[in-house]
Structure formats: C-alpha cells, structure tokens
Scaffold this active site. Structure first.
Site, PDB file in Angstrom:
ATOM      1  N   LYS A 187      18.855  -4.945  -9.277  1.00 50.17           N
ATOM      2  CA  LYS A 187      17.786  -3.844  -9.227  1.00 50.17           C
ATOM      3  C   LYS A 187      18.248  -2.491 -10.025  1.00 50.17           C
ATOM      4  CE  LYS A 187      14.296  -5.167  -6.203  1.00 50.17           C
ATOM      5  NZ  LYS A 187      13.465  -4.984  -4.951  1.00 50.17           N
TER       6      LYS A 187
ATOM      7  N   THR B 121       7.082   0.389   7.299  1.00 41.68           N
ATOM      8  CA  THR B 121       6.064   0.135   8.383  1.00 41.68           C
ATOM      9  C   THR B 121       7.224  -0.494   9.560  1.00 41.68           C
ATOM     10  OG1 THR B 121       4.375  -0.356   6.689  1.00 41.68           O
ATOM     11  CG2 THR B 121       4.035  -1.094   8.899  1.00 41.68           C
TER      12      THR B 121
ATOM     13  N   GLU C 130       3.118   4.966   4.911  1.00 40.87           N
ATOM     14  CA  GLU C 130       2.586   4.553   3.272  1.00 40.87           C
ATOM     15  C   GLU C 130       1.365   3.678   3.346  1.00 40.87           C
ATOM     16  OE1 GLU C 130       4.028   5.577   0.397  1.00 40.87           O
ATOM     17  OE2 GLU C 130       1.873   5.287   0.272  1.00 40.87           O
TER      18      GLU C 130
ATOM     19  N   GLU D 147      -0.573  -2.019  -3.354  1.00 40.99           N
ATOM     20  CA  GLU D 147      -0.090  -2.601  -4.538  1.00 40.99           C
ATOM     21  C   GLU D 147      -1.047  -2.890  -5.693  1.00 40.99           C
ATOM     22  OE1 GLU D 147       2.760  -6.184  -3.912  1.00 40.99           O
ATOM     23  OE2 GLU D 147       3.499  -5.091  -2.185  1.00 40.99           O
TER      24      GLU D 147
ATOM     25  N   PHE E   8     -13.363  -3.960   1.864  1.00 43.10           N
ATOM     26  CA  PHE E   8     -12.780  -5.035   2.496  1.00 43.10           C
ATOM     27  C   PHE E   8     -13.773  -5.756   3.192  1.00 43.10           C
ATOM     28  CE2 PHE E   8      -9.280  -2.164   1.883  1.00 43.10           C
ATOM     29  CZ  PHE E   8      -8.286  -2.916   1.739  1.00 43.10           C
ATOM     30  N   LEU E   9     -15.047  -6.081   2.778  1.00 45.22           N
ATOM     31  CA  LEU E   9     -16.001  -6.986   3.118  1.00 45.22           C
ATOM     32  C   LEU E   9     -16.232  -7.934   1.852  1.00 45.22           C
ATOM     33  CD1 LEU E   9     -18.777  -4.878   4.693  1.00 45.22           C
ATOM     34  CD2 LEU E   9     -17.175  -6.076   5.715  1.00 45.22           C
TER      35      LEU E   9
ATOM     36  N   GLY F 201     -13.497 -14.472   1.116  1.00 46.81           N
ATOM     37  CA  GLY F 201     -12.528 -15.076   0.218  1.00 46.81           C
ATOM     38  C   GLY F 201     -11.528 -16.012   0.986  1.00 46.81           C
TER      39      GLY F 201
ATOM     40  N   CYS G 239       2.199  -7.038   3.403  1.00 48.44           N
ATOM     41  CA  CYS G 239       1.786  -6.166   4.511  1.00 48.44           C
ATOM     42  C   CYS G 239       0.768  -6.659   5.555  1.00 48.44           C
ATOM     43  CB  CYS G 239       1.346  -4.840   3.885  1.00 48.44           C
ATOM     44  SG  CYS G 239       2.385  -3.820   3.131  1.00 48.44           S
TER      45      CYS G 239
ATOM     46  N   ARG H 188       4.532 -12.524  -2.207  1.00 45.30           N
ATOM     47  CA  ARG H 188       4.750 -12.814  -0.672  1.00 45.30           C
ATOM     48  C   ARG H 188       3.361 -13.124   0.023  1.00 45.30           C
ATOM     49  NH1 ARG H 188       8.169  -7.206   0.097  1.00 45.30           N
ATOM     50  NH2 ARG H 188       6.872  -6.564  -1.398  1.00 45.30           N
TER      51      ARG H 188
HETATM   52  N1  LIG Z   1       4.259  -2.940  -0.646  1.00 42.04           N
HETATM   53  C1  LIG Z   1       3.559  -2.115  -0.189  1.00 42.04           C
HETATM   54  O1  LIG Z   1       2.333  -2.081  -0.919  1.00 42.04           O
HETATM   55  C2  LIG Z   1       3.449  -1.388   1.182  1.00 42.04           C
HETATM   56  C3  LIG Z   1       2.733  -0.602   1.307  1.00 42.04           C
HETATM   57  C4  LIG Z   1       2.538   0.187   2.495  1.00 42.04           C
HETATM   58  C5  LIG Z   1       3.741  -0.026   3.462  1.00 42.04           C
HETATM   59  N2  LIG Z   1       4.634  -0.907   2.945  1.00 42.04           N
HETATM   60  C6  LIG Z   1       5.870  -0.867   3.760  1.00 42.04           C
HETATM   61  O2  LIG Z   1       7.050  -0.222   3.021  1.00 42.04           O
HETATM   62  C7  LIG Z   1       8.329  -1.070   3.297  1.00 42.04           C
HETATM   63  C8  LIG Z   1       8.750  -1.437   1.704  1.00 42.04           C
HETATM   64  O3  LIG Z   1       7.993  -2.248   1.420  1.00 42.04           O
HETATM   65  P1  LIG Z   1       8.057  -2.887   0.017  1.00 42.04           P
HETATM   66  O4  LIG Z   1       6.942  -3.928  -0.329  1.00 42.04           O
HETATM   67  O5  LIG Z   1       8.425  -1.497  -1.006  1.00 42.04           O
HETATM   68  O6  LIG Z   1       9.495  -3.585   0.077  1.00 42.04           O
HETATM   69  P2  LIG Z   1      10.426  -4.413  -1.093  1.00 42.04           P
HETATM   70  O7  LIG Z   1      10.953  -5.595  -0.477  1.00 42.04           O
HETATM   71  O8  LIG Z   1       9.726  -4.302  -2.281  1.00 42.04           O
HETATM   72  O9  LIG Z   1      11.589  -3.351  -1.270  1.00 42.04           O
HETATM   73  C9  LIG Z   1      12.573  -3.120  -0.363  1.00 42.04           C
HETATM   74  C10 LIG Z   1      13.882  -2.745  -1.219  1.00 42.04           C
HETATM   75  O10 LIG Z   1      14.688  -2.126  -0.298  1.00 42.04           O
HETATM   76  C11 LIG Z   1      15.858  -2.263  -0.777  1.00 42.04           C
HETATM   77  N3  LIG Z   1      17.047  -2.198   0.512  1.00 42.04           N
HETATM   78  C12 LIG Z   1      17.195  -2.838   1.554  1.00 42.04           C
HETATM   79  N4  LIG Z   1      18.176  -2.301   2.477  1.00 42.04           N
HETATM   80  C13 LIG Z   1      18.439  -1.266   1.878  1.00 42.04           C
HETATM   81  C14 LIG Z   1      19.305  -0.395   2.337  1.00 42.04           C
HETATM   82  N5  LIG Z   1      20.114  -0.508   3.241  1.00 42.04           N
HETATM   83  N6  LIG Z   1      19.580   0.566   1.589  1.00 42.04           N
HETATM   84  C15 LIG Z   1      18.729   0.640   0.296  1.00 42.04           C
HETATM   85  N7  LIG Z   1      18.116  -0.048   0.066  1.00 42.04           N
HETATM   86  C16 LIG Z   1      17.885  -1.207   0.433  1.00 42.04           C
HETATM   87  C17 LIG Z   1      15.898  -3.807  -1.232  1.00 42.04           C
HETATM   88  O11 LIG Z   1      16.870  -4.240  -1.651  1.00 42.04           O
HETATM   89  C18 LIG Z   1      14.585  -3.613  -2.053  1.00 42.04           C
HETATM   90  O12 LIG Z   1      14.782  -3.292  -3.146  1.00 42.04           O
HETATM   91  C19 LIG Z   1       7.941  -2.134   4.258  1.00 42.04           C
HETATM   92  O13 LIG Z   1       8.220  -1.679   5.613  1.00 42.04           O
HETATM   93  C20 LIG Z   1       6.510  -2.444   4.002  1.00 42.04           C
HETATM   94  O14 LIG Z   1       5.783  -2.931   5.240  1.00 42.04           O
HETATM   95  C21 LIG Z   1       4.735  -1.542   2.043  1.00 42.04           C
END
Ligand SMILES: NC(=O)c1ccc[n+]([C@@H]2O[C@H](COP(=O)([O-])OP(=O)(O)OC[C@H]3O[C@@H](n4cnc5c(N)ncnc54)[C@H](O)[C@@H]3O)[C@@H](O)[C@H]2O)c1
Length: 439
Positions: free
Chosen positions: A36, A122, A152, A156, A250-251, A254, A261, A329
C-alpha cells in the site's frame, strides 16, 4: 496548521487523513503494508472511494501529504496520531484488537514528545484505557500523552462528503483539554461536537451502528410480512419515513447489511453484552434477520428454476457490499454465491469496480465482462448491489439473452409491474403485489 500522523491507510485512514490535509494540516500516513505504501508513493490509490484520488493528488502536490512505513519518521513532528487500523471480527464475534495493540506499541516506542493519541478505529468499550495502558508500558522512557476516542461515522462510497459534512463529531477523553485539542481540528467543519468521557464515546459508535442495522432488519422483517399479505414494502417505507420520529434513511428492504462495519460491530456489541451478563436479544434478532435476507434470495432462485439449483447458471449483478465502493467484505453477494455453489449452481458475477478484489478471494466465481455477458445463457439473475448502471439496463436485451427470464431483485431497483409486462418472472423483496396476465 497542525502536524498529524495517521496510522492505517485503509478506507477510514486514507479518507480522513486526506480531508485533514485538505483543511491545511500536514499529514504523514503510516502503514505496515509495504504494497500500500509503495502504491501511494507512486501516486496510485489502493481503494476506490469517490473523490479521494483527486483530493489526495491535490494535497500531495501542495506538499501536505507524506507516506511512510516508519513510525519514528511519522511521529517526528506530530502533535496528534490517529489510529485508523482494522478491528475485524474475532472467533466469537469479539473485536480482534491485534492491530490496535501493534499500533499503540509502535506509537509508544517512537514518540519523543507529548502526543494526543486519537482512536478512530471502532473498538470495544474500555479500549481507550487499554491503549493508554499499552503506551505507558511500552514507552522506553515516560513521555506524557492523552488518548481521545473519536469514532468515525463516514460511509464507504461517500466518505469524503461525509467527513466534510458530518452530522456530529463525537470525542471522549479522561482529559477534557485533549478532547478540546481534537475539537479544534474539526472547527472548520462547523458541526456539532459532542464531548464526553472515553467509554461513552466508544459506546456511541456501537449504539449508532447497531441502531442503523436494526432499522435495516426491521424493514426486512416488515418486507417478509408484506410478501405474505400482499402489501408493498416500498410504499410502506415511504409512508413510514415521512414521520419525523422515524425518518426515511435505512428503510430500504433488501438483502440486508454487509460490509466491514455493521456485521462485525453488531456482533461485537452482542459479545460485549454477553460477556458482561446482559441479554442482547434484540441484537440477536437483528443478526438472524440479516442472515435470513440472504437465504431469501437462495430460496427464490431455487424456486424459480424448478426447485433445483444443480447445474443451473445463475448471474449475480453487483458484488460489492453496496454501490460506490469496491469493498467486498461481508458482501451479501459473495455469501449468496457460496450458498448457490454449495447446491451445485454455476455462479457468474459482474460488478463495475469490485471484480479485482473478488478475484483475489474467490476463484470459483466466474466473472462476466458486463451485465449482458452475465445474462447470456443464465437461468436466473440476482441483483445484489444497487449500482446506478443496473437501473437503466436494456432489459429486453437482457431477457433475449437469458435461458429463462427469471430475475430476483434483491435491492428493489425495478418496478414489478413493468417487469411483469416485459415477460419476466420477477421477484422483489417485500413487494407482495401480484400481477396476473393482462393486468
Ligand atoms: N470502512 C469504513 O467505512 C469505516 C467506517 C467507520 C469506522 N470504521 C472503522 O475504522 C477502522 C478501520 O477500518 P478500515 O475499513 O479503514 O480498515 P482497512 O482494513 O481498510 O484498513 C486498515 C489499515 O490499517 C493497516 N494497519 C494494520 N496494522 C497497522 C499498524 N500497526 N500500523 C499502521 N497501519 C496498520 C492495514 O495495513 C490497513 O491498510 C475499523 O475499526 C473500522 O471498524 C470503518
């Protein structure tokens, strides 16, 4: 202008860090994934998120964004470090905190002056205190710091817009001054800022996601009843949604929620409740109904192809867990594909942006070039993701290509009467209205 380090360049880290840079801050991204970081250094964006690549490019050009795998480099001038690493589901549904632990240890070992450690991942209630404890124990020499929870809420597919236009920002800390420092970073967003204690902030995130998932499962339960009683859940949702106490978001009945999440967060909240002696029966029902929504699709497809899926060709339109993202996912499409394959069906799929990710994890799913290629020779099609491009397909062409004109619309994107008039055997979620020929 502040100096920020952002650990994790996934959907959350990359979107929020880029937005902070766009607001004039210096941002250094750190990730443990060499792939990445290399991509980002070469100007390529590892995820699909509308508006992100343009904003990233603009801020890289302005010299406000850097990428590294080295914590010491990222923390050299940082006032804040945002932890945005993944917290996937563990074996029993609990949140797996290994990445948070690793990030906290790396921060502790590489910080050299006061830092505000902001947790955006989270995490279960109590994790903020656990992170503080890890940092204390892992620091070579004691350096002051504060932990602030800043969950957050972006979605997405619209993360950039959501970040810049939030309904609220939630902050929790034992030290109100540290929460205030993080609040300052968000002032330009001109939004409501809720400052509370750290455990309450962590709980607000879980309660919010569980509530939204509950709305989805609620309308899916109503949809199942509508089907039996001959009512139309789409109209029911409109009629309900005008009530301000309910709201229309959210209604949408589907195939239920998926993604990185809701599934894991509802399970993690259920797990937290169980471990602490509570009985989360509503959350269990939400999870059950969501699972049933996927089975509903398999049942209807099987029923349409004379009760046997063996050797039938089924096409799945949409593989991402929702439109405008390449995230697969916990995607309902992939779960359903597996169930169909288990019954011997030949399953094909098409998605405008998620096929690269699918290839990496499921070799058995055949991929089509476009929706028409997918339709060719299919005994049934299933709409799994409501991409806009599926709403305007040439359906008569689709019908002429299919072996049998069967469509299961798992996202209610078509009109039952029109589909019936075009000669499809068409089933949608909770649309119990029946049409007879000539009607
Ligand atoms: N995806 C969403 O829209 C969303 C929305 C709200 C909250 N969240 C929460 O935010 C968090 C991240 O979600 P995401 O979807 O961005 O995850 P993701 O899997 O897309 O990204 C996580 C990143 O963290 C990196 N990583 C792992 N260990 C690391 C470390 N020690 N140091 C630096 N980088 C490291 C991974 O390589 C990866 O690139 C989760 O807890 C998720 O529940 C996600």
């Amino acid at each position: 202008m502040k100096n920020l380090a952002v650990a994790g360049t996934g959907y959350v880290g990359l979107s929020c860090g880029t937005c902070f840079a766009d607001m004039g801050n210096q941002v250094t991204f750190i990730d443990i994934s060499e792939e990445k970081i290399n991509m980002l250094c070469e100007g390529r964006v590892p995820i699909f998120e509308p508006g992100l690549s343009e904003m990233l490019e603009r801020n890289i050009k302005a010299g406000r964004i850097h990428f590294t795998m080295n914590y010491a480099e990222a923390l050299a001038n940082a006032d804040y470090v945002f932890i945005c690493v993944g917290t996937p589901s563990g074996v029993d549904g609990e949140a797996d905190l290994q990445y948070v632990r690793m990030a906290a240890e790396s921060v502790a070992q590489n910080m050299h002056r006061y830092l505000v450690v902001v947790n955006k991942s989270t995490v279960p209630v109590g994790t903020g205190d656990w992170v503080a404890d890890i940092i204390h124990r892992s620091q070579p020499t004691p350096i002051p710091f504060d932990v602030v929870s800043c969950p957050e809420f972006t979605r997405e597919g619209s993360a950039i817009y959501d970040f810049m236009n939030p309904d609220r920002v939630v902050l929790g800390s034992h030290n109100p001054d540290a929460a205030e420092k993080v609040a300052q970073l968000h002032l330009a967003l001109r939004t409501r800022i809720v400052i509370t204690d750290i455990r309450t902030a962590e709980m607000i995130k879980y309660a919010s996601n569980a509530f939204l998932a509950t709305k989805i499962s609620f309308i899916n339960e109503i949809a199942a009843i509508c089907e039996k009683l001959g009512a139309d859940v789409q109209e029911v949702a409109v009629g309900m949604g005008y009530d301000k106490r309910i709201g229309s978001a959210f209604l949408n009945a589907g195939l239920g929620y998926g993604g990185s999440c809701f599934p894991k967060d509802v399970k993690a909240l259920e797990h937290m409740a169980l471990v602490h002696g509570s009985h989360p029966s509503l959350l269990r029902a939400v999870i059950d109904i969501n699972r049933d929504a996927r089975r509903w699709a398999v049942f209807n497809l099987r029923d349409m192809v004379d009760g046997k899926l063996h050797n039938k060709r089924i096409g799945i339109l949409g593989l991402a867990f929702k439109p405008n993202t390449d995230d697969i996912r916990e995607s309902p499409a992939l779960d359903i594909a597996r169930m169909l394959q288990n019954e011997g069906a030949h399953v094909y799929g098409y998605d405008p942006v998620a096929m690269g990710n699918v290839t990496r994890i499921n070799n058995e799913l055949h991929l089509a070039e476009d929706p028409y290629d997918l339709a060719e020779g299919s005994d049934a099609l299933l709409i799994c993701t409501e991409w806009n491009e599926f709403k305007q397909l040439d359906l008569l062409r689709i019908k002429s290509l299919m072996a049998q004109p069967n469509i299961v619309d798992g996202r209610n994107i078509y009109e039952p009467r029109l589909m019936h008039n075009m000669g499809f055997d068409y089933r949608a979620v909770g649309r119990g209205v029946r049409f007879t020929n000539g009607n």
